[in-house]
Design a protein around this motif. Structure first.
Motif, PDB file in Angstrom:
ATOM      1  N   ALA A 257      53.862  56.452 -66.675  1.00 40.81           N
ATOM      2  CA  ALA A 257      55.058  56.385 -65.922  1.00 40.81           C
ATOM      3  C   ALA A 257      54.096  55.539 -63.930  1.00 40.81           C
ATOM      4  CB  ALA A 257      55.717  56.687 -65.186  1.00 40.81           C
ATOM      5  N   LEU A 258      52.886  56.686 -63.939  1.00 37.84           N
ATOM      6  CA  LEU A 258      52.285  56.771 -63.006  1.00 37.84           C
ATOM      7  C   LEU A 258      51.141  55.528 -62.753  1.00 37.84           C
ATOM      8  CD1 LEU A 258      51.147  56.803 -59.710  1.00 37.84           C
ATOM      9  CD2 LEU A 258      49.673  59.085 -60.610  1.00 37.84           C
ATOM     10  N   LEU A 259      50.593  55.232 -64.396  1.00 33.94           N
ATOM     11  CA  LEU A 259      49.095  54.742 -64.443  1.00 33.94           C
ATOM     12  C   LEU A 259      49.760  53.344 -65.282  1.00 33.94           C
ATOM     13  CD1 LEU A 259      47.134  56.604 -67.343  1.00 33.94           C
ATOM     14  CD2 LEU A 259      46.997  56.032 -64.917  1.00 33.94           C
ATOM     15  N   ALA A 260      50.657  53.269 -65.152  1.00 32.35           N
ATOM     16  CA  ALA A 260      51.603  52.038 -65.174  1.00 32.35           C
ATOM     17  C   ALA A 260      51.899  51.251 -64.445  1.00 32.35           C
ATOM     18  CB  ALA A 260      52.942  51.732 -65.900  1.00 32.35           C
ATOM     19  N   ALA A 261      51.995  52.256 -63.191  1.00 34.44           N
ATOM     20  CA  ALA A 261      52.844  50.788 -61.683  1.00 34.44           C
ATOM     21  C   ALA A 261      50.978  51.006 -61.275  1.00 34.44           C
ATOM     22  CB  ALA A 261      53.221  52.471 -61.183  1.00 34.44           C
ATOM     23  N   VAL A 262      50.503  51.813 -61.255  1.00 36.70           N
ATOM     24  CA  VAL A 262      48.487  51.709 -60.749  1.00 36.70           C
ATOM     25  C   VAL A 262      48.286  50.404 -61.088  1.00 36.70           C
ATOM     26  CG1 VAL A 262      46.252  52.341 -60.135  1.00 36.70           C
ATOM     27  CG2 VAL A 262      48.705  53.572 -60.208  1.00 36.70           C
TER      28      VAL A 262
END
Length: 220
Positions: free
Chosen positions: A109-114
């Motif tokens: 989720a974090l990598l997708a958001a970044v």
């Protein structure tokens, strides 16, 4: 130039873990243990996004987000929090945050958001550069030519514009030709696209081209 992901968090373990994760995904990472440290190193000219802790001593994440918005910063913000609440998440998202994630954060989720934030930042910068180029060309028009542009964009014929402004139709033709030449365009549809670039709006040229009045004017 690689995008820079700014990570702002007062927990050194979180900083270390996120630095490893983001570096593995190919990002340059700038770590700050406080909002003050971030502001001292922040360069708005770089591309990327900000991963921002919600609760920190001194200025918190929401206050920093508001300060950056006041300064016209275009870096998207991804919030992280260990004890978020609905009110904070709503406030953050209304202020333009692209995501509001809770700790321990889901890696995907974090990598997708970044990655989404970096793409958004690139798109905003491209639109800004495109708008600056359009402004430079528009500045070459004379006051009279600028006055004519809104009439041309609506698809009005030369004789209609001449009647509105009380000048000869052949004068309108000359101005129209000069406008097209100075703006490096060939048709009315191109002019509609150019004005959208100038205003920084999303392209709607296909819709404009479908309008009957635009098609008539484009034929001369």
């Amino acid at each position: 130039m690689s995008s820079v992901v700014h990570v702002v968090d007062d927990d050194p373990d979180v900083l270390k873990a996120l630095a490893r994760l983001l570096a593995t995904d190919g990002f340059q990472v700038a770590l700050s243990a406080s909002t003050q440290e971030f502001l001292e190193r922040y360069d708005p000219a770089t591309t990327g996004c900000i991963v921002l802790d919600l609760s920190m001593p001194g200025m918190d994440g929401l206050e920093l987000q508001a300060m950056l918005a006041e300064r016209g910063a275009v870096h998207p913000v991804v919030f992280l929090t260990g004890r978020g609440d609905i009110a904070s998440s709503v406030r953050a998202m209304k202020a333009g945050a692209i995501d509001f994630l809770t700790k321990p954060v889901d890696v995907d989720a974090l990598l997708a958001a970044v990655n989404r934030g970096v793409r958004m930042n690139d798109e905003m910068r491209n639109r800004s550069h495109d708008r600056e180029d359009a402004r430079a060309l528009f500045s070459t028009l004379t006051p009279r030519e600028r006055e004519l542009v809104p009439h041309l964009v609506t698809g009005r014929l030369n004789k209609q514009i001449a009647g509105d402004l009380g000048i000869a139709e052949k004068t309108i033709k000359v101005h129209r030709s000069r406008i097209m030449h100075k703006l490096h365009i060939r048709s009315l549809v191109d002019l509609v696209r150019f004005m959208e670039r100038l205003e920084g709006s999303a392209p709607r040229a296909d819709a404009a081209a479908a309008r009957p009045e635009v098609r008539r004017a484009a034929r001369g």
